[in-house]
Design a protein around this motif. Structure first.
Motif, short mmCIF file in Angstrom:
data_model
loop_
_atom_site.label_atom_id
_atom_site.label_comp_id
_atom_site.label_asym_id
_atom_site.label_seq_id
_atom_site.Cartn_x
_atom_site.Cartn_y
_atom_site.Cartn_z
N UNK A 115 0.84 -1.20 0.00
CA UNK A 115 0.00 0.00 0.00
C UNK A 115 0.88 1.25 0.00
N UNK A 116 0.52 2.21 -0.86
CA UNK A 116 1.32 3.43 -0.98
C UNK A 116 0.54 4.69 -0.64
N UNK A 117 -0.72 4.54 -0.22
CA UNK A 117 -1.52 5.73 0.07
C UNK A 117 -1.05 6.37 1.38
N UNK A 118 -1.07 7.71 1.39
CA UNK A 118 -0.57 8.48 2.53
C UNK A 118 -1.70 9.30 3.15
N UNK A 119 -1.60 9.51 4.45
CA UNK A 119 -2.53 10.40 5.15
C UNK A 119 -1.85 11.74 5.35
N UNK A 120 -2.56 12.80 5.07
CA UNK A 120 -1.98 14.14 5.16
C UNK A 120 -1.39 14.41 6.54
N UNK A 121 -2.06 13.95 7.57
CA UNK A 121 -1.60 14.22 8.93
C UNK A 121 -0.30 13.50 9.28
N UNK A 122 0.05 12.47 8.49
CA UNK A 122 1.27 11.72 8.78
C UNK A 122 2.50 12.28 8.07
N UNK A 145 -6.71 17.16 -0.28
CA UNK A 145 -6.58 16.02 -1.20
C UNK A 145 -7.52 14.89 -0.79
N UNK A 146 -8.22 14.34 -1.76
CA UNK A 146 -9.05 13.18 -1.49
C UNK A 146 -8.21 11.92 -1.39
N UNK A 147 -7.11 11.87 -2.14
CA UNK A 147 -6.17 10.75 -2.07
C UNK A 147 -4.77 11.27 -2.32
N UNK A 148 -3.82 10.73 -1.57
CA UNK A 148 -2.40 11.03 -1.73
C UNK A 148 -1.66 9.70 -1.82
N UNK A 149 -0.79 9.57 -2.81
CA UNK A 149 0.03 8.36 -2.91
C UNK A 149 1.50 8.75 -2.97
N UNK A 150 2.35 7.88 -2.45
CA UNK A 150 3.78 8.01 -2.59
C UNK A 150 4.27 7.06 -3.66
N UNK A 293 5.35 12.57 -4.21
CA UNK A 293 3.96 12.55 -3.76
C UNK A 293 3.04 13.01 -4.89
N UNK A 294 1.94 12.32 -5.05
CA UNK A 294 0.90 12.73 -5.99
C UNK A 294 -0.41 12.84 -5.22
N UNK A 295 -1.13 13.93 -5.46
CA UNK A 295 -2.40 14.13 -4.77
C UNK A 295 -3.37 14.88 -5.66
N UNK A 296 -4.65 14.63 -5.46
CA UNK A 296 -5.69 15.30 -6.24
C UNK A 296 -6.82 15.74 -5.31
N UNK A 297 -7.47 16.81 -5.67
CA UNK A 297 -8.59 17.31 -4.88
C UNK A 297 -9.74 17.70 -5.80
N UNK A 298 -10.93 17.79 -5.23
CA UNK A 298 -12.12 18.20 -5.97
C UNK A 298 -12.05 19.70 -6.24
N UNK A 299 -12.31 20.09 -7.48
CA UNK A 299 -12.34 21.51 -7.84
C UNK A 299 -13.74 22.00 -8.16
N UNK A 300 -14.70 21.11 -8.16
CA UNK A 300 -16.07 21.49 -8.48
C UNK A 300 -16.79 20.33 -9.13
N UNK A 301 -17.94 20.66 -9.73
CA UNK A 301 -18.75 19.64 -10.40
C UNK A 301 -19.07 20.13 -11.80
#
Length: 451
Positions: A115-122, A145-150, A293-301
């Protein structure tokens, strides 16, 4: 070992390959099967939503052939960036498919997932630095970010193999790490191992006929040899060397978590009419191990509408018509919905005219037909759709200023508005310094009772 042979069947799991080419690779003595399972090429949606780009049926088809091949040859199978973006859900998705195949085919293989997913707080912001063209990281951006991966290097994969895994299903990984892992684990020089891994990352793309299947790379102490798995396909020095131009800032070097591949002194020579030998590659270890690190967030609909123009009068002054449409969208939306510029945004693209190159399109001659795409983005889906509905009459009947009648344009769908749901953007292009190459990654052995 003095040689390691890497079988790279295709550029991406689920893309398909001729089954006989894998059989050929086993006959040639493959020591490992390595295949990429993902990419960021298709944009941020797949990372942001944690869903796969590939169809389950296509992944199942490829994975069944590869699992059976690995079991028959008793060699490891490595899949990187599972589920397109390498999220934890993507790894679990591919692992679930693998387990179903193994049960159906009676295969007894030990699976390890990474598993490579990361938590922002960590994540320690003090150890994160931007990669060009990104700027310093705002903590709020990280939290959004909805998901962050290393992006792992080869080390977690090697750890899984040394732990007894026959099949390694990894989260986000460099394309090269999955192919370099076994040669490096078995003591071959990092220069040839990393360079060969780069060349085979996309399967047959380094051949003269990429559709014919993958390749086999044989790595030794002095270099490596590449040959296509299809006997009728060929590799040339040019086709092999050209792959260092692919997805690299500099065709002579490429950074990995542990260091840099340097090929400025590499020599490419034809062994025969279909095989190429490469020597002179080297690998320069980095003083500091880093993980991208790669991360993405919602920008709208988003809501999309698509109409088509065949009217020669409009097409003769399509720039004027498009400028009028843009102007009237703002006016009509403000009047009907009371929305201003900050409440929504839209993109208008003229396919068949300048949708790809926009202002730098060199050919401005009138086209015979144009497809008009309207893409509206707002903070919520209802607003985006409401804007698109307000614009609907304009996309159906808007005349040019000199027309004394209303033209009829052609919507591609009914209803004309298609709700696309959440839209995402990449917001992380950063590297984090780590004390251990495996510190950010979690390796688990799947037991027979695991769901």
């Amino acid at each position: 070992m003095t040689e390691v042979r890497i079988l790279a069947p295709t550029g991406m799991l689920g893309a398909g390959f001729p089954p006989e080419t894998v059989t050929r690779g086993l006959e040639l003595g493959a020591d490992v099967i390595a295949v990429d399972g993902g990419s960021t090429d298709s944009g941020p949606y797949y990372l942001g939503s944690g869903t796969a780009k590939t169809a389950a049926a296509a992944v199942t088809q490829d994975l069944r052939l590869l699992l059976k091949a690995a079991a028959s040859a008793r060699i490891p199978l490595i899949v990187g960036s599972c589920g397109t973006s390498g999220t934890d859900s993507g790894v679990d998705w591919v692992a679930g498919i693998a387990r179903e195949i193994m049960a159906a085919e009676g295969l007894d293989l030990r699976i390890a997932v990474i598993y490579s997913e990361q938590h922002a707080s960590d994540l320690d912001l003090r150890r994160i630095r931007p990669l060009p063209p990104a700027g310093p990281l705002d903590p709020a951006t990280l939290a959004d970010c909805t998901h962050i991966v290393g992006m792992m290097g080869h080390e977690p994969i090697v750890a899984a193999l040394e732990g007894g895994a026959d099949v390694v299903l990894a989260g986000r990984a460099t394309d090269t790490a999955i192919a370099a892992a076994v040669p490096l684990m078995r003591g071959l020089p990092p220069g040839p191992a990393w360079h060969a891994a780069k060349i085979v990352e996309c399967g047959g793309q380094c051949t003269t006929n990429p559709r014919a299947g993958g390749v086999l790379a044989t790595i030794d102490e002095h270099g490596f040899t590449i040959e296509p798995l299809d006997p009728d396909n060929t590799c040339t020095p040019q086709s092999v060397a050209a792959h260092m131009l692919y997805e690299t800032v500099n065709p002579y070097s490429m950074r990995e978590p542990a260091g840099t591949i340097v090929v400025s002194e590499a020599a490419y020579s034809a062994v025969d009419h279909r095989r190429v030998r490469v020597e002179g590659s080297r690998f320069e270890p980095a003083e500091q191990h880093t993980i991208k690190l790669e991360g993405a967030r919602v920008t709208g609909y988003e809501t999309m509408s698509f109409t088509a123009i065949r009217d020669p009068h409009i097409l003769g002054q399509i720039d004027t018509w498009a400028a009028l449409l843009r102007k009237m969208i703002g006016e009509w939306v403000t009047r009907a919905l009371g929305l201003g510029d900050g409440d929504y945004e839209f993109d208008l693209r003229l396919y068949g005219y300048d949708a790809i190159l926009d202002g730098i399109e060199p050919d401005r001659s009138p086209p015979k037909e144009v497809g008009v795409m309207l893409l509206v983005r707002a903070a919520d889906q209802a607003t985006a759709t409401a804007v698109a509905k307000v614009v609907n009459p304009l996309m159906l009947h808007l005349p040019t200023p000199d027309m004394d009648y209303l033209p009829s344009l052609a919507f591609a769908t009914s209803p004309a508005e298609t709700e696309r749901g959440a839209a995402y953007e990449f917001v992380l292009n950063h590297a984090v310094d780590v004390d251990s190459p495996t510190a950010l990654f979690r390796i688990h052995r799947l037991e027979a009772t695991d769901a």
